[in-house]
Write an enzyme that holds these catalytic residues in place. Structure first.
Site, PDB file in Angstrom:
ATOM      1  N   HIS A   1      42.545  50.006  39.634  1.00  0.00           N
ATOM      2  CA  HIS A   1      43.364  48.997  40.299  1.00  0.00           C
ATOM      3  C   HIS A   1      43.648  47.877  39.305  1.00  0.00           C
ATOM      4  O   HIS A   1      42.775  47.468  38.560  1.00  0.00           O
ATOM      5  CB  HIS A   1      42.612  48.426  41.507  1.00  0.00           C
ATOM      6  CG  HIS A   1      43.365  47.350  42.207  1.00  0.00           C
ATOM      7  ND1 HIS A   1      44.363  47.623  43.116  1.00  0.00           N
ATOM      8  CD2 HIS A   1      43.306  46.004  42.111  1.00  0.00           C
ATOM      9  CE1 HIS A   1      44.872  46.485  43.559  1.00  0.00           C
ATOM     10  NE2 HIS A   1      44.246  45.490  42.960  1.00  0.00           N
TER      11      HIS A   1
ATOM     12  N   ASP B   1      42.947  42.505  56.184  1.00  0.00           N
ATOM     13  CA  ASP B   1      43.398  41.850  54.954  1.00  0.00           C
ATOM     14  C   ASP B   1      44.865  41.460  55.067  1.00  0.00           C
ATOM     15  O   ASP B   1      45.252  40.369  54.654  1.00  0.00           O
ATOM     16  CB  ASP B   1      43.190  42.774  53.747  1.00  0.00           C
ATOM     17  CG  ASP B   1      43.816  42.163  52.502  1.00  0.00           C
ATOM     18  OD1 ASP B   1      43.390  41.052  52.142  1.00  0.00           O
ATOM     19  OD2 ASP B   1      44.742  42.757  51.934  1.00  0.00           O
TER      20      ASP B   1
ATOM     21  N   SER C   1      39.620  40.647  49.476  1.00  0.00           N
ATOM     22  CA  SER C   1      40.938  41.194  49.825  1.00  0.00           C
ATOM     23  C   SER C   1      41.220  42.454  49.003  1.00  0.00           C
ATOM     24  O   SER C   1      41.574  43.513  49.541  1.00  0.00           O
ATOM     25  CB  SER C   1      41.998  40.112  49.559  1.00  0.00           C
ATOM     26  OG  SER C   1      43.284  40.650  49.514  1.00  0.00           O
TER      27      SER C   1
ATOM     28  N   LYS D   1      40.582  46.975  50.241  1.00  0.00           N
ATOM     29  CA  LYS D   1      41.562  48.079  50.152  1.00  0.00           C
ATOM     30  C   LYS D   1      41.018  49.202  49.268  1.00  0.00           C
ATOM     31  O   LYS D   1      41.235  50.379  49.533  1.00  0.00           O
ATOM     32  CB  LYS D   1      42.892  47.534  49.625  1.00  0.00           C
ATOM     33  CG  LYS D   1      43.592  46.657  50.662  1.00  0.00           C
ATOM     34  CD  LYS D   1      44.772  45.893  50.118  1.00  0.00           C
ATOM     35  CE  LYS D   1      44.358  44.679  49.348  1.00  0.00           C
ATOM     36  NZ  LYS D   1      45.345  43.645  49.129  1.00  0.00           N
TER      37      LYS D   1
HETATM   38  N1  URA Z   1      45.830  40.578  45.557  1.00  0.00           N
HETATM   39  C1  URA Z   1      45.294  40.928  46.744  1.00  0.00           C
HETATM   40  O1  URA Z   1      45.374  42.076  47.156  1.00  0.00           O
HETATM   41  N2  URA Z   1      44.669  39.953  47.460  1.00  0.00           N
HETATM   42  C2  URA Z   1      44.539  38.689  47.049  1.00  0.00           C
HETATM   43  O2  URA Z   1      43.944  37.875  47.739  1.00  0.00           O
HETATM   44  C3  URA Z   1      45.107  38.347  45.815  1.00  0.00           C
HETATM   45  C4  URA Z   1      45.751  39.313  45.088  1.00  0.00           C
END
Ligand code: URA
Length: 441
Positions: free
Chosen positions: A82, A161, A183, A187
């Site tokens: 990621h 989220d 956050s 995911k």
């Molecule tokens: N990217 C995300 O997925 N969440 C955040 O809070 C900041 C960047």
């Protein structure tokens, strides 16, 4: 339990219990806790912080708020990567086939670009015919049979989220390390991989502008991942200039193909090989990082990584004639050279501004509903530290709409800063992060 009491506890700087955090995430996702109370709690978190236990619990609860991808039907240890978001960041297109060519399953959920940063799904969709929405059974079958599938994120991945982010965005509560880490990691946890490698960008084009903030974010995410039973690493990489030479969806696919063929930009190659190496190491296919690096490099030189990319594109219905012969793709209508206004050394190439120039050409989207032009974008010919003469080529814009050129040109040219003094080149990688902390390179 009452939300009022949870807000009060955090306002006083008290630790929240796991039950309180679960109550908040469930209640907010279900619409039982109103936005105004959640906003108050988010602000209290920004002011008083969350410790690592609270952050881990928050992440897990957010991950569990929607679909948890079940990858158990895929044999082997699954790896994922990621990026926190960059300009010209096409590493997924390079790293995933390298790792998959070594027999490691890569079942990847990717996003679209928003604002100045690009997204893997938009890049892949620039290949005519390529399908980024594929049924779950086909996704699993592809990974089992050829080790690689990439699809758009399911709408129900970590819905807590999604709701929290929308609220944070309008209540000045985005920039808290615990909230950002939870956050992103919610995911990743919901996406099901066993090994997670994070590319945390730092610099002008990144979400985190300073090394210290990037390192704190990377450390928090690595700790969360490891606390949740996923082997997690991060590397902290530069975003004070574009990664590689090209920005724009098809242009970036082409550049990824160059790297897979053993050509192209050295820094892009290095970042890609390093990410791949951590995925290989994490999955136990190599005993050391050096061994993993050798495997990754060999996958390129042997042609295995490119062959895997081609097979992957074919499986997801992309037209492989353009992979075999990228130059056969129709070019954008206009190629516009941009020249340096003065002599000097390049001291900065503001990646956010370069990303915005590409967006102005139609290569990115400001709103989620915007469509993108796959062929437009730009090439950057210089790097920070390069000596430059007035009138020298800085790069080229690729445009389809003449009316968009002037504004993009101005934005692109404005991204470059010059100085009379010589300037050091910026390193592509600053540090790596594992369960033992941050290690500067
Ligand atoms: N990217 C995300 O997925 N969440 C955040 O809070 C900041 C960047």
């Amino acid at each position: 339990m009452r939300m009022y009491d949870v807000i009060t506890a955090k306002k006083r700087g008290l630790e929240l219990t796991d039950d309180q955090i679960a109550y908040v995430v469930k209640g907010f996702t279900a619409g039982e806790i109103p936005d105004y109370q959640m906003s108050a709690l988010l602000m209290a978190i920004c002011l008083k912080g969350l410790n690592m236990r609270e952050t881990t619990t928050l992440t897990l609860e957010m991950a569990k708020s929607g679909d948890m991808l079940d990858l158990s039907a895929i044999r082997g240890i699954k790896a994922d990567k990621h990026s926190t978001g960059g300009v010209g960041d096409k590493t997924t297109l390079i790293v995933a086939p390298i790792v998959a060519s070594l027999g490691i399953p890569v079942a990847k959920m990717s996003g679209r670009g928003l604002g100045h940063t690009g997204g893997t799904i938009d890049k892949l969709e620039s290949i005519p015919g390529f399908r980024t929405t594929i049924p779950a059974d086909e996704f699993i079958r592809n990974v089992n049979e050829m080790k690689l599938a990439v699809a758009g994120q399911s709408a129900n991945l970590a819905p807590a989220d999604k709701k929290m982010y929308a609220l944070r965005d309008v209540t000045a509560t985005v920039d808290n390390i615990s909230l950002i880490a939870s956050s992103i990691m919610s995911k990743k946890l919901a996406s099901g991989a066993n090994v997670i490698v994070l590319d945390v960008k730092t610099g002008s084009g990144a979400f985190m502008k300073t090394f210290e903030d990037s390192a704190a974010l990377a450390e928090a995410m690595v700790t969360i991942g490891n606390n949740c039973g996923r082997r997690t690493y991060a590397i902290i990489t530069d975003m004070n200039q574009v990664l590689g030479r090209y920005v724009g969806n098809w242009l970036e696919v082409r550049e990824a193909i160059d790297i897979l063929k053993g050509q192209g930009d050295e820094e892009l190659r290095l970042v890609s090989i390093t990410l791949a190496s951590y995925m290989i190491l994490g999955c136990g296919v190599a005993a050391s990082l050096d061994e993993a690096r050798t495997l990754a490099e060999n996958a390129i030189t042997s042609g295995a990584a490119f062959a895997k990319f081609r097979e992957f594109v074919e499986r997801q219905s992309g037209d492989v004639r353009f992979i075999d012969d990228p130059a056969s793709m129709t070019a954008a209508d206009f190629e516009v050279p941009v020249y340096a206004p003065c002599d000097g050394f390049i001291s900065e190439i503001n990646a956010e501004e370069v990303g915005m120039a590409s967006l102005l050409l139609g290569g990115g989207r400001e709103k989620k509903e915007d469509s993108v032009d796959p062929l437009v974008g730009l090439r950057v010919d210089l790097k920070v530290g390069d000596k430059v003469k007035a009138g020298q080529l800085l790069g080229v814009l690729y445009a389809d709409d003449e009316a968009r050129i002037e504004a993009a040109k101005e934005r692109f040219a404005g991204a470059f800063r010059y100085t009379g003094e010589s300037v050091n080149a910026v390193p592509p990688i600053y540090a790596y992060v594992d369960e033992n902390g941050v290690h500067k390179v």
